[in-house]
Design an enzyme around this catalytic site. Structure first.
Site, PDB file in Angstrom:
ATOM      1  N   GLY A  46     -20.903   2.134 -13.035  1.00  0.00           N
ATOM      2  CA  GLY A  46     -20.128   3.150 -14.162  1.00  0.00           C
ATOM      3  C   GLY A  46     -19.940   4.366 -14.194  1.00  0.00           C
ATOM      4  O   GLY A  46     -19.786   4.384 -12.690  1.00  0.00           O
ATOM      5  N   GLN A  51     -18.835  12.900 -15.878  1.00  0.00           N
ATOM      6  CA  GLN A  51     -19.077  12.522 -14.267  1.00  0.00           C
ATOM      7  C   GLN A  51     -17.875  13.734 -14.094  1.00  0.00           C
ATOM      8  O   GLN A  51     -17.504  13.628 -12.754  1.00  0.00           O
ATOM      9  CB  GLN A  51     -19.620  11.558 -13.620  1.00  0.00           C
ATOM     10  CG  GLN A  51     -20.462  11.367 -14.740  1.00  0.00           C
ATOM     11  CD  GLN A  51     -21.424  10.037 -13.875  1.00  0.00           C
ATOM     12  OE1 GLN A  51     -20.611   9.135 -14.715  1.00  0.00           O
ATOM     13  NE2 GLN A  51     -21.699  10.543 -12.320  1.00  0.00           N
ATOM     14  N   CYS A  93     -26.206   6.951  -8.646  1.00  0.00           N
ATOM     15  CA  CYS A  93     -25.618   7.671  -9.880  1.00  0.00           C
ATOM     16  C   CYS A  93     -24.477   8.655  -8.582  1.00  0.00           C
ATOM     17  O   CYS A  93     -25.069   8.995  -8.079  1.00  0.00           O
ATOM     18  CB  CYS A  93     -26.199   8.634 -10.396  1.00  0.00           C
ATOM     19  SG  CYS A  93     -24.984   9.749 -11.257  1.00  0.00           S
ATOM     20  N   LEU A  94     -22.713   8.751  -8.868  1.00  0.00           N
ATOM     21  CA  LEU A  94     -22.122   8.843  -8.395  1.00  0.00           C
ATOM     22  C   LEU A  94     -22.320  10.386  -8.192  1.00  0.00           C
ATOM     23  O   LEU A  94     -21.976  10.848  -7.347  1.00  0.00           O
ATOM     24  CB  LEU A  94     -20.413   8.346  -8.617  1.00  0.00           C
ATOM     25  CG  LEU A  94     -19.610   6.556  -9.102  1.00  0.00           C
ATOM     26  CD1 LEU A  94     -19.070   6.543  -8.959  1.00  0.00           C
ATOM     27  CD2 LEU A  94     -20.124   6.481  -7.070  1.00  0.00           C
ATOM     28  N   HIS A 135     -27.886   4.279 -19.045  1.00  0.00           N
ATOM     29  CA  HIS A 135     -27.607   5.486 -17.249  1.00  0.00           C
ATOM     30  C   HIS A 135     -26.327   6.093 -17.231  1.00  0.00           C
ATOM     31  O   HIS A 135     -26.493   7.347 -18.227  1.00  0.00           O
ATOM     32  CB  HIS A 135     -27.415   4.944 -16.510  1.00  0.00           C
ATOM     33  CG  HIS A 135     -26.803   5.666 -14.856  1.00  0.00           C
ATOM     34  ND1 HIS A 135     -27.708   5.766 -14.033  1.00  0.00           N
ATOM     35  CD2 HIS A 135     -25.930   6.442 -14.785  1.00  0.00           C
ATOM     36  CE1 HIS A 135     -27.603   6.472 -13.178  1.00  0.00           C
ATOM     37  NE2 HIS A 135     -25.698   6.824 -13.594  1.00  0.00           N
ATOM     38  N   GLU A 136     -25.130   5.132 -18.158  1.00  0.00           N
ATOM     39  CA  GLU A 136     -24.344   6.273 -18.476  1.00  0.00           C
ATOM     40  C   GLU A 136     -23.940   6.337 -20.066  1.00  0.00           C
ATOM     41  O   GLU A 136     -23.744   8.047 -20.224  1.00  0.00           O
ATOM     42  CB  GLU A 136     -22.895   4.899 -19.017  1.00  0.00           C
ATOM     43  CG  GLU A 136     -22.914   4.266 -17.423  1.00  0.00           C
ATOM     44  CD  GLU A 136     -22.485   5.069 -15.719  1.00  0.00           C
ATOM     45  OE1 GLU A 136     -22.251   6.799 -16.511  1.00  0.00           O
ATOM     46  OE2 GLU A 136     -22.886   5.184 -15.254  1.00  0.00           O
ATOM     47  N   HIS A 139     -25.484  10.289 -19.646  1.00  0.00           N
ATOM     48  CA  HIS A 139     -25.055  11.213 -19.936  1.00  0.00           C
ATOM     49  C   HIS A 139     -24.241  11.902 -20.622  1.00  0.00           C
ATOM     50  O   HIS A 139     -24.565  13.033 -20.319  1.00  0.00           O
ATOM     51  CB  HIS A 139     -24.023  10.922 -18.510  1.00  0.00           C
ATOM     52  CG  HIS A 139     -24.307  10.392 -17.161  1.00  0.00           C
ATOM     53  ND1 HIS A 139     -24.622  11.059 -16.330  1.00  0.00           N
ATOM     54  CD2 HIS A 139     -23.894   9.456 -15.900  1.00  0.00           C
ATOM     55  CE1 HIS A 139     -24.911  10.896 -14.919  1.00  0.00           C
ATOM     56  NE2 HIS A 139     -24.510   9.343 -14.846  1.00  0.00           N
TER      57      HIS A 139
HETATM   58 NI    NI Z   1     -24.689   8.386 -12.919  1.00  0.00          NI
END
Ligand code: NI
Length: 172
Positions: A46, A51, A93-94, A135-136, A139
């Site tokens: 995701g 991000q 998380c990226l 989660h997304e 963000h």
């Molecule tokens: Ni993330």
């Protein structure tokens, strides 16, 4: 298509509340395509627009198990309209490389969003995909998964992460 640079904690864009998207124009469609490519290349399941440094309400996700056909979802202005149950699984998380932790989430969610054609979509989601949605969408509200930790654990995270960033700076 282009690969976008993924912003890392503590980049301030990750703390901002993202702006809703009005027109789904070519700019939005290009951003979505580039985000999909960036997510697959990472690889991740995701990615949210903040991000990649764009503070707008757009997320992409694909939680299909490896080797299975893709289940790509591109969601404009997504919102969770119903939550059910409790669930915690290890999340990463990226934008927070090399750190994972168990985060409390709802087990099932109903999500409403617009697709790239501007159609309203409502879908029920559970398991990994439900976690990814939560989660997304977090963000988009300036929240990271580590923000759900107790203040004690958050303190441990910050200390550990500062140390890690310092080590990365020192290594060539
Ligand atoms: Ni993330």
């Amino acid at each position: 298509m282009a690969l976008l640079t993924i912003r890392h904690y503590p980049d301030p864009v990750l703390k901002q509340v993202a702006e809703p998207i009005g027109q789904i124009d070519d700019e939005v469609k290009t951003l979505a395509r580039d985000m999909v490519e960036t997510m697959y290349a990472a690889p991740g399941i995701g990615l949210a627009a903040p991000q990649v440094g764009v503070s707008r309400r757009l997320i992409v996700l694909d939680c299909a198990p490896q080797g299975q056909p893709s289940q790509l979802i591109i969601a404009v202005n997504p919102e969770i309209i119903h939550r059910q149950g409790e669930h915690a699984r290890e999340e990463g998380c990226l934008s927070v490389p090399d750190y994972c932790c168990c985060t409390p989430r709802a087990e099932k969610v109903r999500v409403r969003f617009h697709d790239l054609q501007g159609r309203t979509v409502e879908m029920d989601s559970e398991g990994l995909e439900a976690v990814a949605f939560q989660h997304e969408i977090d963000h988009l509200d300036g929240l990271l998964f580590v923000d759900h930790l107790s203040s004690l654990k958050k303190g441990v995270f910050r200390k550990k992460y500062r140390k890690m960033l310092k080590q990365q700076e020192q290594s060539p």
